[in-house]
Scaffold this active site. Structure first.
Site, PDB file in Angstrom:
ATOM      1  N   ASP A   1      -5.876 -28.534  53.242  1.00 20.15           N
ATOM      2  CA  ASP A   1      -4.485 -28.445  52.803  1.00 20.15           C
ATOM      3  C   ASP A   1      -4.529 -27.966  51.361  1.00 20.15           C
ATOM      4  O   ASP A   1      -4.921 -28.708  50.458  1.00 20.15           O
ATOM      5  CB  ASP A   1      -3.804 -29.810  52.906  1.00 20.15           C
ATOM      6  CG  ASP A   1      -2.318 -29.766  52.532  1.00 20.15           C
ATOM      7  OD1 ASP A   1      -1.909 -28.812  51.832  1.00 20.15           O
ATOM      8  OD2 ASP A   1      -1.591 -30.690  52.907  1.00 20.15           O
TER       9      ASP A   1
ATOM     10  N   ASN B   1      -3.631 -16.915  50.591  1.00 22.25           N
ATOM     11  CA  ASN B   1      -2.662 -16.489  51.584  1.00 22.25           C
ATOM     12  C   ASN B   1      -1.768 -17.605  52.109  1.00 22.25           C
ATOM     13  O   ASN B   1      -0.695 -17.348  52.638  1.00 22.25           O
ATOM     14  CB  ASN B   1      -3.426 -15.842  52.754  1.00 22.25           C
ATOM     15  CG  ASN B   1      -2.552 -15.578  53.956  1.00 22.25           C
ATOM     16  OD1 ASN B   1      -1.652 -14.741  53.910  1.00 22.25           O
ATOM     17  ND2 ASN B   1      -2.811 -16.300  55.046  1.00 22.25           N
TER      18      ASN B   1
ATOM     19  N   TYR C   1      11.511 -20.130  48.374  1.00 28.24           N
ATOM     20  CA  TYR C   1      10.504 -19.109  48.684  1.00 28.24           C
ATOM     21  C   TYR C   1      10.509 -18.017  47.621  1.00 28.24           C
ATOM     22  O   TYR C   1       9.459 -17.628  47.086  1.00 28.24           O
ATOM     23  CB  TYR C   1      10.791 -18.515  50.059  1.00 28.24           C
ATOM     24  CG  TYR C   1       9.758 -17.513  50.530  1.00 28.24           C
ATOM     25  CD1 TYR C   1       8.543 -17.941  51.056  1.00 28.24           C
ATOM     26  CD2 TYR C   1      10.013 -16.142  50.472  1.00 28.24           C
ATOM     27  CE1 TYR C   1       7.599 -17.032  51.508  1.00 28.24           C
ATOM     28  CE2 TYR C   1       9.076 -15.227  50.916  1.00 28.24           C
ATOM     29  CZ  TYR C   1       7.872 -15.673  51.436  1.00 28.24           C
ATOM     30  OH  TYR C   1       6.939 -14.757  51.874  1.00 28.24           O
TER      31      TYR C   1
ATOM     32  N   LYS D   1       7.481 -16.990  44.908  1.00 27.01           N
ATOM     33  CA  LYS D   1       6.836 -15.676  44.979  1.00 27.01           C
ATOM     34  C   LYS D   1       6.981 -14.927  43.648  1.00 27.01           C
ATOM     35  O   LYS D   1       6.076 -14.186  43.252  1.00 27.01           O
ATOM     36  CB  LYS D   1       7.411 -14.858  46.135  1.00 27.01           C
ATOM     37  CG  LYS D   1       7.043 -15.413  47.499  1.00 27.01           C
ATOM     38  CD  LYS D   1       5.534 -15.549  47.684  1.00 27.01           C
ATOM     39  CE  LYS D   1       5.150 -16.037  49.065  1.00 27.01           C
ATOM     40  NZ  LYS D   1       3.687 -16.121  49.277  1.00 27.01           N
TER      41      LYS D   1
END
Length: 293
Positions: A102, A129, A198, A202
């Site tokens: 994790d 990733n 999100y 990013k």
């Protein structure tokens, strides 16, 4: 699964280098030490990569591409069963070492990179990733703090922890250096509606990429970022059913083959450390991103 194996590189490794314990607690066996020389070129040390989120989608495709190009690949992910599927797709060879991890948990990350050091003695590539979109479609005012924190922990803190551990190993090894590739997103440039967690992570990942690039210069550690739009994976399955656009309408969006992403990552990975692709954007050609759609 066979469609994901469009990488026609002949593999061959020899040599040994210690043992480590894989996800099931058993000895993972000996590591590949050198790669046989071909076409008159001398043998060289086999390159070692860590791929997070390797159990599915982009992580699986990149792992297959690296293995087919002769890399030894440590498959990191939260679910043992999906890592096993990726390893099986790679032929179950010495090039695939699944390690349940994790990435948001410091102890898991420390154990992962200790395994890399013990088995292979060095690390040449980290493909950062692992990520999650979170509860897509939830309006900003209704997003629970717990959901925000989960996305931040996975997408940003997890990437930092893995990069930090990779940096330490690459700095200390001989010969010194290596490469880190962060999986960003076109959301690192342009948000989708109802995607605040999100999108924020990013954007932050771009700052991490730039800082790693700068701080890695004295140690031959290169860092780049690939920003991906609509690769055909489970995560983008909803694109084919219709997703919310900036004007509030729902629209089906085109996707591209995930192997096209994998070949791009492979190209970035195989550059000499004197060269670096700082940012690459790979997206479905006609998706609504450039201009007004």
């Amino acid at each position: 699964m066979d469609a994901m194996r469009n990488f026609n590189t002949i593999r061959g490794t020899t040599g040994t280098a210690g043992t480590a314990r894989a996800e099931d607690g058993t000895e993972a066996g000996t590591a590949a030490g050198t790669e046989a020389g071909t076409a008159g070129f001398p043998a060289r040390t086999v390159r070692t990569a860590v791929v997070t989120g390797a159990g599915s989608g982009i992580g699986r495709a990149v792992s297959l591409a690296l293995a087919d190009a002769g890399w030894s690949v440590v498959l990191a992910g939260r679910r043992k069963e999906t890592l096993a599927v990726t390893a099986a797709a790679m032929g179950g060879e010495a090039q695939a070492l699944p390690v349940r991890t994790d990435a948001s948990q410091p102890a898991d990350v420390a154990a992962l990179f200790a395994t890399v050091r013990e088995r292979y003695g060095r690390l040449d590539l980290l493909f950062n990733n692992a990520g999650t979109f979170g509860p897509g479609g939830t309006p900003l005012e209704d997003l629970p703090l717990s959901a925000w924190q989960k996305v931040v922990d996975t997408n940003l803190t997890g990437a930092f922890l893995c990069a930090q551990a990779a940096f330490r190993l690459m700095k200390a090894q001989d010969p010194q250096g290596g490469r880190i590739i962060n999986n960003g997103s076109i959301s690192a440039h342009t948000p989708r509606p109802d995607s605040v967690a999100y999108t924020a992570t990013k954007h932050a990942l771009t700052g991490l990429t730039k800082s790693l690039s700068l701080d890695g210069r004295p140690y031959r550690i290169a860092c780049g970022q690939i920003d991906i739009g609509n690769a055909a994976t489970d995560m983008t399955e909803r694109m084919r059913r219709g997703v919310k656009q900036a004007n509030g309408e729902l629209a089906v969006e085109p996707v591209m083959d995930v192997t096209d992403v994998a070949t791009t990552v492979l190209h970035m990975a195989e550059l000499p450390l004197e060269a670096n692709i700082q940012f690459a954007t790979v997206l479905a050609t006609t998706m609504p991103y450039v201009g007004r759609g």
